[in-house]
Design a protein around this motif. Structure first.
Motif, PDB file in Angstrom:
ATOM      1  N   PHE A   1      -3.847  30.872 -36.315  1.00  0.00           N
ATOM      2  CA  PHE A   1      -3.174  32.119 -35.925  1.00  0.00           C
ATOM      3  C   PHE A   1      -2.398  31.966 -34.616  1.00  0.00           C
ATOM      4  N   VAL A   2      -1.652  30.886 -34.552  1.00  0.00           N
ATOM      5  CA  VAL A   2      -0.742  30.620 -33.435  1.00  0.00           C
ATOM      6  C   VAL A   2       0.666  30.527 -34.003  1.00  0.00           C
ATOM      7  N   LYS A   3       1.630  31.151 -33.306  1.00  0.00           N
ATOM      8  CA  LYS A   3       3.026  31.042 -33.708  1.00  0.00           C
ATOM      9  C   LYS A   3       3.811  30.353 -32.603  1.00  0.00           C
TER      10      LYS A   3
ATOM     11  N   GLY B   1      -5.177  30.332 -23.460  1.00  0.00           N
ATOM     12  CA  GLY B   1      -6.235  31.070 -24.140  1.00  0.00           C
ATOM     13  C   GLY B   1      -5.770  31.875 -25.342  1.00  0.00           C
ATOM     14  N   LYS B   2      -6.648  32.760 -25.796  1.00  0.00           N
ATOM     15  CA  LYS B   2      -6.391  33.589 -26.971  1.00  0.00           C
ATOM     16  C   LYS B   2      -5.570  34.826 -26.603  1.00  0.00           C
ATOM     17  N   PHE B   3      -4.875  35.350 -27.612  1.00  0.00           N
ATOM     18  CA  PHE B   3      -4.169  36.633 -27.508  1.00  0.00           C
ATOM     19  C   PHE B   3      -3.095  36.643 -26.421  1.00  0.00           C
TER      20      PHE B   3
ATOM     21  N   ILE C   1      -3.527  22.485 -25.285  1.00  0.00           N
ATOM     22  CA  ILE C   1      -4.441  23.173 -26.199  1.00  0.00           C
ATOM     23  C   ILE C   1      -4.031  24.638 -26.255  1.00  0.00           C
ATOM     24  N   ILE C   2      -3.760  25.139 -27.464  1.00  0.00           N
ATOM     25  CA  ILE C   2      -3.354  26.527 -27.654  1.00  0.00           C
ATOM     26  C   ILE C   2      -4.391  27.211 -28.528  1.00  0.00           C
ATOM     27  N   GLN C   3      -5.015  28.255 -28.003  1.00  0.00           N
ATOM     28  CA  GLN C   3      -6.053  28.946 -28.755  1.00  0.00           C
ATOM     29  C   GLN C   3      -5.476  30.063 -29.626  1.00  0.00           C
TER      30      GLN C   3
END
Length: 209
Positions: A34-36, A66-68, A47-49
């Motif tokens: 769920f990364v664009k 991090g996330k979001f 690193i992409i969360q």
């Protein structure tokens, strides 16, 4: 009716868990679900969360994000550094990486790219530059066109060149509560069940604290 059809469609044709543009360059990276990553972006050793997106024309080097997170277009994260007290600032004299196709150096004599850390739920406006080695705390906002060369505290808004504090998003007690809750680490089902509470700070705090 549309929502029902959407659910049926997604049952048989699930959405892709990652959306990476064919024009993006990804080198030695870990990209979670769920990364664009949009067009003409360059990612190196990062690193992409999950639940994070990049609007396009981004450069990300030696970073943990991090996330979001919401990253505006033309933003640079982990911009490299050069020595200002050496005779020359050119990496041909201190780096074996041959950035311009050649090097005179037999080893690394200057740390060009310290790790950059971006927390969870961070919004970085378009055309912003985050220097290497900087840490941006959870919930922070970087205004459009900012140059960030120092750490940014959680849930603060900064802007300018160089970036300076504009204000805190919430009061200190609310910030501490959110940092303890770490809602970004909650399971997907919890997030789906409670997403409407995210629209109102008072209701969110009343519900979970």
């Amino acid at each position: 009716m549309k929502s029902i059809l959407r659910k049926i469609y997604r049952t048989f044709i699930p959405l892709p868990k990652k959306k990476i543009s064919s024009s993006a360059t990804i080198d030695k990276c870990e990209i979670n679900d769920f990364v664009k990553i949009s067009q003409h972006s360059y990612f190196y050793k990062s690193i992409i969360q999950s639940y994070t997106y990049f609007a396009g024309f981004n450069s990300v080097m030696n970073a943990r994000i991090g996330k979001f997170c919401s990253i505006g277009d033309y933003s640079i994260i982990g911009a490299g550094n050069h020595p200002i007290d050496f005779i020359s600032t050119s990496p041909v004299f201190y780096s074996p990486n041959a950035q311009c196709g050649v090097t005179f150096s037999d080893d690394t004599y200057f740390e060009e790219m310290k790790e950059t850390i971006v927390g969870n739920d961070v919004w970085i406006g378009a055309y912003s530059m985050i220097m290497c080695g900087v840490t941006i705390g959870d919930g922070a906002i970087i205004a459009t066109g900012s140059f960030v060369n120092k750490d940014v505290e959680p849930y603060t808004i900064v802007g300018g060149t160089p970036a300076k504090l504009i204000r805190q998003r919430f009061n200190s007690d609310e910030i501490n509560q959110l940092l303890v809750l770490k809602w970004w680490d909650k399971p997907e089902q919890w997030l789906r069940e409670n997403f409407k509470y995210f629209h109102n700070k008072s209701e969110f705090i009343s519900k979970f604290f």
